[in-house]
Design an enzyme around this catalytic site. Sequence first.
Site, PDB file in Angstrom:
ATOM      1  N   LYS A 181       0.844  -1.202   0.000  1.00  0.00           N
ATOM      2  CA  LYS A 181       0.000   0.000   0.000  1.00  0.00           C
ATOM      3  C   LYS A 181       0.879   1.252   0.000  1.00  0.00           C
ATOM      4  O   LYS A 181       1.582   1.527   0.963  1.00  0.00           O
ATOM      5  CB  LYS A 181      -0.919   0.045   1.223  1.00  0.00           C
ATOM      6  CG  LYS A 181      -1.992   1.127   1.059  1.00  0.00           C
ATOM      7  CD  LYS A 181      -2.764   1.393   2.331  1.00  0.00           C
ATOM      8  CE  LYS A 181      -2.216   2.541   3.117  1.00  0.00           C
ATOM      9  NZ  LYS A 181      -2.117   3.821   2.398  1.00  0.00           N
ATOM     10  N   GLU A 184      -1.554   7.332   0.383  1.00  0.00           N
ATOM     11  CA  GLU A 184      -2.645   7.872  -0.424  1.00  0.00           C
ATOM     12  C   GLU A 184      -2.264   9.216  -1.048  1.00  0.00           C
ATOM     13  O   GLU A 184      -2.837   9.642  -2.036  1.00  0.00           O
ATOM     14  CB  GLU A 184      -3.927   8.008   0.406  1.00  0.00           C
ATOM     15  CG  GLU A 184      -3.805   8.750   1.724  1.00  0.00           C
ATOM     16  CD  GLU A 184      -3.329   7.868   2.895  1.00  0.00           C
ATOM     17  OE1 GLU A 184      -2.409   7.054   2.707  1.00  0.00           O
ATOM     18  OE2 GLU A 184      -3.878   8.027   4.006  1.00  0.00           O
ATOM     19  N   GLY A 234       6.462   4.850   8.716  1.00  0.00           N
ATOM     20  CA  GLY A 234       5.539   5.971   8.883  1.00  0.00           C
ATOM     21  C   GLY A 234       5.663   6.543  10.271  1.00  0.00           C
ATOM     22  O   GLY A 234       6.692   6.379  10.933  1.00  0.00           O
ATOM     23  N   THR A 238       1.009   5.739  14.232  1.00  0.00           N
ATOM     24  CA  THR A 238       0.450   4.698  13.361  1.00  0.00           C
ATOM     25  C   THR A 238       1.176   3.371  13.593  1.00  0.00           C
ATOM     26  O   THR A 238       0.547   2.308  13.599  1.00  0.00           O
ATOM     27  CB  THR A 238       0.555   5.121  11.877  1.00  0.00           C
ATOM     28  OG1 THR A 238       0.028   6.434  11.742  1.00  0.00           O
ATOM     29  CG2 THR A 238      -0.210   4.177  10.971  1.00  0.00           C
ATOM     30  N   GLU A 256       9.600   1.076  10.883  1.00  0.00           N
ATOM     31  CA  GLU A 256      10.578   2.172  10.804  1.00  0.00           C
ATOM     32  C   GLU A 256       9.795   3.459  11.020  1.00  0.00           C
ATOM     33  O   GLU A 256       9.000   3.851  10.171  1.00  0.00           O
ATOM     34  CB  GLU A 256      11.289   2.142   9.455  1.00  0.00           C
ATOM     35  CG  GLU A 256      12.651   2.796   9.538  1.00  0.00           C
ATOM     36  CD  GLU A 256      12.698   4.138   8.874  1.00  0.00           C
ATOM     37  OE1 GLU A 256      12.644   5.153   9.613  1.00  0.00           O
ATOM     38  OE2 GLU A 256      12.792   4.187   7.638  1.00  0.00           O
ATOM     39  N   CYS A 290      12.879  10.959   7.969  1.00  0.00           N
ATOM     40  CA  CYS A 290      12.782  10.388   9.321  1.00  0.00           C
ATOM     41  C   CYS A 290      14.040  10.648  10.132  1.00  0.00           C
ATOM     42  O   CYS A 290      13.989  10.851  11.332  1.00  0.00           O
ATOM     43  CB  CYS A 290      12.461   8.903   9.250  1.00  0.00           C
ATOM     44  SG  CYS A 290      13.623   7.967   8.276  1.00  0.00           S
TER      45      CYS A 290
END
Length: 497
Positions: A181, A184, A234, A238, A256, A290
């Site tokens: 995925k 979005e 992410g 989450t 991660e 990150c």
Amino acid sequence: MVKVKVDTLELNMYIDGQWTKSSNGGMRSVINPATGEEIAQAPEGTVEDAKKAIQAAREAFDTGVWSEVPAIERAAFLLKVADKIDERAEELARLETIDNGKPLREAEGDIADAAACFRYYAGIVTKPDGETYHVTDPMQAMVVREPVGVCGLIVPWNFPLLMSVWKLAPALAAGNTVVFKPSEVTPITPTKLFEIFEEVGLPKGVANMVMGAGDVVGDAITESPDVDMISFTGGTKTGKHIMKKAADTMKKVSLELGGKSPNIIFADADFEVAVDFALFGIYCGSGQVCSAGSRILVEESIYDRFVDRFVERAKQIKVGAGLAEGTEMGPLVSQQHLEKVLSYIEIGKEEGARVICGGNRITANGYDKGYFVEPTAFVDVNQNMRIVQEEIFGPVAVIQKFSTEEEAIQLANGTKYGLAGAVFSNDGAKALRIIKKLRSGITWINSYHPTYNEAPWGGYKESGIGRSLGTHGFDEFQEIKQININLQVEPVQWFEK
Ligand code: TXE
């Protein structure tokens, strides 16, 4: 400002070797963050779509159409993918720039790294990887590695293609099948990668892509008993949610997550080099990296001089659309993210910190529809402030002062995160001494940010679990099987006849 008009792309998901729309016909607008204009329409995947993709991946795994393909053939496939990425590098880089916003030179680097990552794992997969153990005669013990099975791969928007590849390349190399995925917000280059998979003839069902919202498609993948593993990159919030959900089916998880990484600069460092890397550490990718060096810790004796020079250079950074000539820093990825970053700047001011440069949205020169923010830095901060503790994920640095090694270490380790960190010093022993005290998974001495396919990437503490890249990143996508062989086949005679 450069006007770049592109036709709106119509994207599809890729399930069981077919390009498909959402089962309920839903679509989502994909926006160019430099202009606020729609650049693509992407299917808004549903739980039903996710289930179809999972089923396709399950069947492909269980029938062995990929896991039983000889490693050398899987490697050949990965090499072809790498070649195709190279062939389409220019197109991919431009698409990455209009989707994510990053300057073209950053996007070009990402695309080259993506091709190199496929080549790296094509190399790994044919190398020796088993183990044998000296156990008691007449037994012979050995270990073989096997694919985990169906892997759910969920990626963010800051490196749309590269983050996808960091997961897809090792997962496929190891013989897994995948349900992938993309974010979005940035589904374009991942779609192009799946076009490449189709072009080079990956068997159907091996790699499936479902688009859509995290709390719909992401949850469906995480909850499914037919998915054996989740690899996620992410936000920490989450990541925690995924870990909890994955517990019900005891999935392997690799996470991660976020960071608030310290960049420690000693007075004995090469001053200009340290300033230069400090700028690169926080403003590269508009701070949406990150590992960003968002907490700059500077030794007291050079603090004022450092801040002056840092601000002088930060003000010269050319902020603009990623495709515009000379752009050094692009916009933030979305309206929503722009609001988050601007709200943190306000929080910092309310907490009593002082903005020493930047601090504003940029709307001049036709940028009012884009999501541009000035390179920003705060001083007069203390360790308890939210702008010091929380990941802002934008071009916002805090510059702190320390006077001893002990204080530098204490400040550096003083957040819930533990992703990255750096030390600048010309005293090699001191630099290594400090690095060894950092509770972080990725560190640099006299440098910031370089990342290698060969070396493991990941964090301590709330920055995650597991590693991407290198052989450790390959291990994540493998199960370990112990095989014990009796070399003298005789009854054990534990029980009397
Ligand atoms: O991230 P999310 P968001 C940090 C950064 C940023 C914050 C929020 O601080 O401001 O996270 O960003 C999918 N089940 N990072 O909201 O939500 C989502 O669809 C399964 C750091 O964009 O983590 C997308 O594909 N998946 C980070 C992916 O997770 C879910 C990079 C990332 O989105 C899901 C990005 C769910 N319930 C943000 N909810 C880094 N480590 O580099 C969302 N997703």
